[in-house]
Design an enzyme around this catalytic site. Structure first.
Site: not given
Ligand code: AMP
Length: 546
Positions: A187, A332, A441, A446
């Site tokens: 990654t 992944e 936040k 959110w």
């Protein structure tokens, strides 16, 4: 339980090319070569070279399980390595050359690479890093003898074409268990050290079949795909396997990925569809506007790796009549997890643009759930949003040699935690709201940075946009909008904020706008929010803020 009476033939990567060479022998692979000019051959011509390379690798001492690393652009030699390395039971470890040198050194040592194959472009990089690479690593330059510079300073440097020369063209591929590791990709490591996804023959074959089923319009003997998405990261979205499986021509763009070069290559080679991250398509759209047309045969673009902005989807679909496939995926996941696939012919252009803002429907082979903070499943009602978890035959079951990261990556039922926050509609459309760590936040609620960015990008005069969370004394966090103006534009803070405010609740509107020259990018071509947060760490919101 009664077992089926069917042969247990292992899924195998070299057998993909064996199939392509016999069923689609004339299908083309065209590469913009690093040495200059174009290289072109067919699947039937590629396959014997892959056999020669396999013999060459064995002759130089590569053993099953050894990691053979690559630092290379999209081109035919890199493609050959994908097959030959996996075919002999070794592991093709693709390294992203855009990573910081220290990360490349970390990755090569973590993987304990035994061989590193690299393009001419990366000679200076490899020469500089050589003393810090694993002891005894063999270095292979991906070129022929005529193109080797006289001064390279690398002792014992091997030349790729010499490895193949004189070797038999047939290789008797071993029947490896299908779970044998085939390839390794780390990654990008934007948070912490890069982590390795170790794919298997089985996972790659399953992923390719899932990808072909998800977007059948892209593949087949009438299609010619140009992967801008690199072979050095996320397996070029599986194209090195799915194109041969489906008899699709491949056009590899080599090192030149600017809009004008891509336009010319696509135009001259009559590319029908091309895949890449949004930043690449910004460049191509500019070249298309300058030319007043699209590349001659281009009919589909695949956009993924980061959210495709609505303004970009609009430009492709409405201005140029090019279909957009918006996809979501991760290293992944091999990587394709979802992609758009609504029946375009039944939609108006407005419906198509609207529909393609979602990241599409899941690929066959991937299951999805969204969960709340306590890990409880949330409904797929298009409203509830929570962390997205996935499972499937081409999702990692752990990170390579990294117990700590592996322990944190799965829930108690073994599902992989993507770190993305999403909604899923009753029709199965995935809507990615944000990375967990990029959500803003504010006062316990959110705010999605993707929603703000999309709105900002539709404001005339805005070329690039990023919304980041910064600490706020009253609301915990508030959004700051960072903008790169389009060339010649003098768009103001007030104009941008007024435009954004038209479509979202007042409390979601960013408190301020900062104009900068260019957004910092990650090694995989995404906006680096981490760098932006660092850059604006000392920023104070205006006193009237929120
Ligand atoms: P990588 O492993 O480098 O492919 O990065 C995977 C991450 O990229 C995902 O977890 C998402 O956060 C992001 N990503 C990929 N595709 C999309 C998309 N279409 N929309 C929004 N985010 C995306």
């Amino acid at each position: 339980m009664l077992n089926g009476l069917m042969m247990d033939v292992p899924l195998s990567i070299p057998r993909i090319m064996d199939y392509a060479a016999s069923v689609h022998p004339d299908t083309r692979i065209i590469s913009a070569a690093v040495e200059g000019g174009l290289h072109e051959y067919s699947y039937a011509e590629a396959y014997p070279r892959i056999g020669q390379l396999a013999h060459g690798l064995v002759a130089m001492g590569v053993k099953p399980g050894d990691r053979v690393a690559t630092l290379a652009w999209n081109g035919y030699r890199h493609f050959e390595l994908y097959y030959a390395v996996a075919g002999i039971g070794a592991v093709c470890h693709t390294i992203n050359p855009r990573l910081f040198p220290d990360q490349i050194v970390y990755i090569a040592n973590h993987a304990d690479d035994r061989v590193l194959c690299f393009d001419l472009t990366f000679l200076p990089l490899v020469a500089a890093l050589a003393p810090r690479l694993p002891a005894g690593i063999k270095l292979v330059l991906l070129t022929d003898r005529a193109h080797v510079p006289s001064e390279h300073g690398l002792e014992g440097l091997l030349i790729y074409e010499d490895l193949l020369a004189g070797q038999p063209t047939h290789y008797d591929w071993p029947d490896l268990p299908e779970t044998t590791a085939s390839s390794l990709c780390y990654t990008s490591g934007t948070t912490g050290e890069p982590k390795g996804a170790l794919y298997s023959h089985r996972s790659n074959v399953l992923h390719s079949m899932g990808a072909i089923l998800a977007t059948p319009d892209c593949y087949g003997t009438n299609s010619r795909i140009l992967p801008v998405v690199p072979l050095f990261h996320v397996n070029a979205w599986g194209l090195p396997y799915s194109a041969p499986l489906s008899g699709t021509d491949l056009v590899f763009p080599g090192p030149k990925l600017d809009g004008a070069s891509l336009f010319t290559l696509m135009d001259e080679q009559r590319v029908t569809n091309a895949w890449g991250v949004p930043t690449i398509w910004g460049g191509l759209l500019a070249a298309m506007r300058a030319a007043g047309r699209k590349p001659a045969a281009l009919s589909i673009v695949g956009i993924g790796g980061a959210a495709a902005p609505k303004s970009m989807i609009d430009a492709f679909e409405r201005d140029f009549g090019i279909a957009v496939n918006h996809g979501w995926g991760m290293t992944e996941l091999s990587p394709i997890g979802a992609v758009s696939r609504e029946p375009r012919s039944k939609q108006t252009v407005d419906q198509r643009i609207e529909a393609r803002q979602s990241q599409g429907k899941r690929t066959y082979g991937i299951e999805m759930k969204i969960v709340d903070d306590a890990g409880r499943r949330l409904p797929h009602d298009g409203v509830a949003s929570g962390e997205l978890l996935v499972r499937g035959g081409f999702v990692i079951s752990g990170y390579y040699n990294n117990e700590k990261a592996s322990a944190a990556a799965f829930d108690s039922d073994g599902w992989f935690r993507t770190g993305d926050v999403a909604r899923i509609t009753p029709q199965g459309d995935l809507i990615i709201m944000d990375r967990t760590k990029d959500l803003i936040k504010s006062g316990g609620e959110w705010i999605s940075s993707i929603v703000i960015e999309n709105l900002a990008l539709s404001c005339p005069g805005v070329a690039q946009a990023a919304a980041i969370a910064l600490p706020h004394p009253r609301w915990d966090e508030r959004p700051l909008l960072v903008i790169v103006r389009a060339e010649g534009s003098e768009v103001t803070r007030e104009a941008v904020l007024a435009h954004v405010a038209e479509a979202i609740a007042r409390w979601q509107v960013p408190d301020d706008v900062m104009f900068i020259e260019a957004l910092p990018m990650t090694a995989t071509g995404k906006i680096s929010k981490l760098d932006l947060r660092k850059r604006f760490a000392d920023y104070q919101f205006p006193s009237d803020s929120a």
